[in-house]
Design a protein around this motif. Sequence first.
Motif, PDB file in Angstrom:
ATOM      1  N   HIS A 153       0.722  -1.322   0.061  1.00 37.81           N
ATOM      2  CA  HIS A 153      -0.090   0.151   0.046  1.00 37.81           C
ATOM      3  C   HIS A 153       0.689   1.337   0.004  1.00 37.81           C
ATOM      4  O   HIS A 153       0.413   2.443  -0.204  1.00 37.81           O
ATOM      5  N   SER A 184     -15.333   3.698  -3.005  1.00 42.63           N
ATOM      6  CA  SER A 184     -14.570   3.257  -1.661  1.00 42.63           C
ATOM      7  C   SER A 184     -15.455   2.805  -0.557  1.00 42.63           C
ATOM      8  O   SER A 184     -15.387   1.844   0.128  1.00 42.63           O
ATOM      9  N   TYR A 222       0.973   2.038  -3.623  1.00 41.73           N
ATOM     10  CA  TYR A 222      -0.353   2.486  -3.975  1.00 41.73           C
ATOM     11  C   TYR A 222      -0.523   4.104  -3.753  1.00 41.73           C
ATOM     12  O   TYR A 222      -1.258   4.630  -4.418  1.00 41.73           O
ATOM     13  N   LEU A 262      -8.340   2.490   0.479  1.00 41.26           N
ATOM     14  CA  LEU A 262      -7.664   2.268  -0.681  1.00 41.26           C
ATOM     15  C   LEU A 262      -7.094   0.729  -0.392  1.00 41.26           C
ATOM     16  O   LEU A 262      -6.163   0.483  -0.244  1.00 41.26           O
ATOM     17  N   MET A 283      -1.118   7.408  -5.850  1.00 43.10           N
ATOM     18  CA  MET A 283      -2.465   8.088  -5.932  1.00 43.10           C
ATOM     19  C   MET A 283      -2.426   9.566  -5.254  1.00 43.10           C
ATOM     20  O   MET A 283      -3.282  10.265  -5.203  1.00 43.10           O
ATOM     21  N   CYS A 325      -8.298   3.609 -10.757  1.00 47.18           N
ATOM     22  CA  CYS A 325      -7.375   3.780 -11.733  1.00 47.18           C
ATOM     23  C   CYS A 325      -7.700   3.194 -13.188  1.00 47.18           C
ATOM     24  O   CYS A 325      -6.889   3.639 -13.945  1.00 47.18           O
ATOM     25  N   TYR A 364      -5.717  12.165  -5.604  1.00 47.27           N
ATOM     26  CA  TYR A 364      -6.423  12.275  -4.498  1.00 47.27           C
ATOM     27  C   TYR A 364      -6.034  13.610  -3.764  1.00 47.27           C
ATOM     28  O   TYR A 364      -6.515  14.161  -2.734  1.00 47.27           O
ATOM     29  N   LEU A 378     -10.617   8.090   2.093  1.00 44.58           N
ATOM     30  CA  LEU A 378     -10.136   7.440   0.808  1.00 44.58           C
ATOM     31  C   LEU A 378      -8.931   6.802   1.082  1.00 44.58           C
ATOM     32  O   LEU A 378      -8.725   5.870   0.159  1.00 44.58           O
ATOM     33  N   ILE A 379      -7.918   7.391   1.657  1.00 48.36           N
ATOM     34  CA  ILE A 379      -6.447   6.621   2.101  1.00 48.36           C
ATOM     35  C   ILE A 379      -6.712   5.505   2.861  1.00 48.36           C
ATOM     36  O   ILE A 379      -6.337   4.414   2.582  1.00 48.36           O
ATOM     37  N   THR A 434     -10.233  -1.441  -4.937  1.00 42.38           N
ATOM     38  CA  THR A 434     -10.670  -0.053  -5.168  1.00 42.38           C
ATOM     39  C   THR A 434      -9.768   0.648  -5.995  1.00 42.38           C
ATOM     40  O   THR A 434     -10.042   1.476  -6.781  1.00 42.38           O
ATOM     41  N   TYR A 435      -8.259   0.346  -5.690  1.00 43.54           N
ATOM     42  CA  TYR A 435      -7.169   1.036  -6.390  1.00 43.54           C
ATOM     43  C   TYR A 435      -7.373   0.675  -7.795  1.00 43.54           C
ATOM     44  O   TYR A 435      -7.303   1.408  -8.725  1.00 43.54           O
ATOM     45  N   TYR A 441     -14.964   8.814  -6.438  1.00 37.94           N
ATOM     46  CA  TYR A 441     -13.594   7.979  -5.528  1.00 37.94           C
ATOM     47  C   TYR A 441     -14.533   7.552  -4.294  1.00 37.94           C
ATOM     48  O   TYR A 441     -14.254   6.607  -3.719  1.00 37.94           O
TER      49      TYR A 441
END
Length: 231
Positions: free
Chosen positions: A79, A131, A82, A104, A86, A113, A90, A100-101, A108-109, A127
């Motif tokens: 992560h 999520s 990731y 993730l 992002m 994307c 974001y 959102l963080i 979801t990523y 977004y």
Amino acid sequence: MKTIRYAFVRSLPIMAGYIVLGLGFGVLLQSKGYGAGWALVMSGLIYAGSMQYVAIDLLAGGASLISAAIMTLMVNARHLFYGISMLERYKDTGAAKPYLIFALTDETYSVVCSGGVPEGVDRKKYYFWVSLLNQLYWIAGGVAGALLGSVLPFDTTGIDFSMTALFLVVMTEQWKASRDHTPALVGLGVSLVCLLIFGSSDFLIPSMVGITAALTVLRGFIQKKEADHAV
């Protein structure tokens, strides 16, 4: 409403996977003596599929906080990459950014994307809803699995492999959607070398370090290929 509908449609494949995987997690959790309340709390506050599977054994085995922290770092180190990728996407999401963080996940990523959003859909809200919906699917599956596990007998052999299967599916989808397979090949190559050198129990962290170093060195090359494909 258009944004919510679009997020729901885009998240449908994740719903199918998360409910099934959540059911497996809930059943396995129940088999170790932890009920639906534990499934709800873990899925709401931890929300890390593979780590939640690992956490079942940590809980059942009475692992120390240090052991749990090290294992969490090893399982979820990906992560870090990731998150870095992002930053731009974001950066202007306002009050929703902390959630959102937190939310993730791998899946979801993948959805966030995979292309842009159509006209009339609010990108930042999209977004958020993707999520949130994905987490709700996971929570629903986990709680349902724990409830079913408390009333129906299940053979839990092999259930813990379900997250590995999902990772393979996600990787396949990413491979098919991307023109440049350099990052994936680098990840596979470095992981294989580290597996051969360090063994299956100790290769994860060296792999993460090696992949980071390799992608840093190849960053200019990868960006040039992306620019060429965009032309």
